[in-house]
Design a protein around this motif. Structure first.
Motif, PDB file in Angstrom:
ATOM      1  N   ARG A  24      14.953  -6.927  -7.647  1.00 51.85           N
ATOM      2  CA  ARG A  24      14.266  -7.282  -8.871  1.00 51.85           C
ATOM      3  C   ARG A  24      13.621  -6.234  -9.599  1.00 51.85           C
ATOM      4  NH1 ARG A  24      13.918 -10.821  -4.664  1.00 51.85           N
ATOM      5  NH2 ARG A  24      13.683 -13.167  -5.288  1.00 51.85           N
ATOM      6  N   GLN A  46      18.432  -8.835 -10.355  1.00 53.84           N
ATOM      7  CA  GLN A  46      18.989  -8.466 -11.841  1.00 53.84           C
ATOM      8  C   GLN A  46      20.460  -8.703 -11.428  1.00 53.84           C
ATOM      9  OE1 GLN A  46      17.320  -5.240 -13.780  1.00 53.84           O
ATOM     10  NE2 GLN A  46      15.395  -5.631 -12.970  1.00 53.84           N
ATOM     11  N   THR A  56      18.446 -12.128 -14.916  1.00 44.69           N
ATOM     12  CA  THR A  56      17.730 -11.935 -13.761  1.00 44.69           C
ATOM     13  C   THR A  56      18.238 -13.291 -13.259  1.00 44.69           C
ATOM     14  OG1 THR A  56      16.159 -13.460 -14.893  1.00 44.69           O
ATOM     15  CG2 THR A  56      15.536 -11.225 -14.765  1.00 44.69           C
ATOM     16  N   LEU A  74      17.434 -10.867 -19.499  1.00 47.31           N
ATOM     17  CA  LEU A  74      16.591  -9.898 -18.979  1.00 47.31           C
ATOM     18  C   LEU A  74      16.348  -9.107 -20.125  1.00 47.31           C
ATOM     19  CD1 LEU A  74      15.333  -8.137 -16.660  1.00 47.31           C
ATOM     20  CD2 LEU A  74      17.348  -6.991 -16.793  1.00 47.31           C
TER      21      LEU A  74
END
Length: 76
Positions: A24, A46, A56, A74
């Motif tokens: 993350r 991610q 993500t 993202l």
């Protein structure tokens, strides 16, 4: 399941090849435990697609039977 097997599973779920999995925070994933979140129980982080797209993702167990999956864009 290994990190490579998860990468392949996510590629199938997204319908596009996943090149890299990241935590993350954007760090390299060494083991699946790097992606685990205890509450709500599941996995996420991610990822980078082969075409360079950054996303993500979240994968969590619902009702003890089925896995739910969600991806998002993202933004850096």
């Amino acid at each position: 399941m290994t990190v490579d097997e998860l990468r392949q599973d996510l590629s199938q779920r997204i319908g596009r090849p996943v090149e890299r999995l990241l935590t993350r925070d954007g760090n390299a994933v060494i083991e699946l435990v790097d992606l685990y979140q205890p509450s709500p129980a599941g996995f996420g982080g991610q990822l980078r697609l082969r075409d360079g797209t950054a996303m993500t993702w979240e994968l969590w167990l619902e009702d003890g039977d089925s896995w739910n999956f969600h991806t998002g864009s993202l933004t850096d």
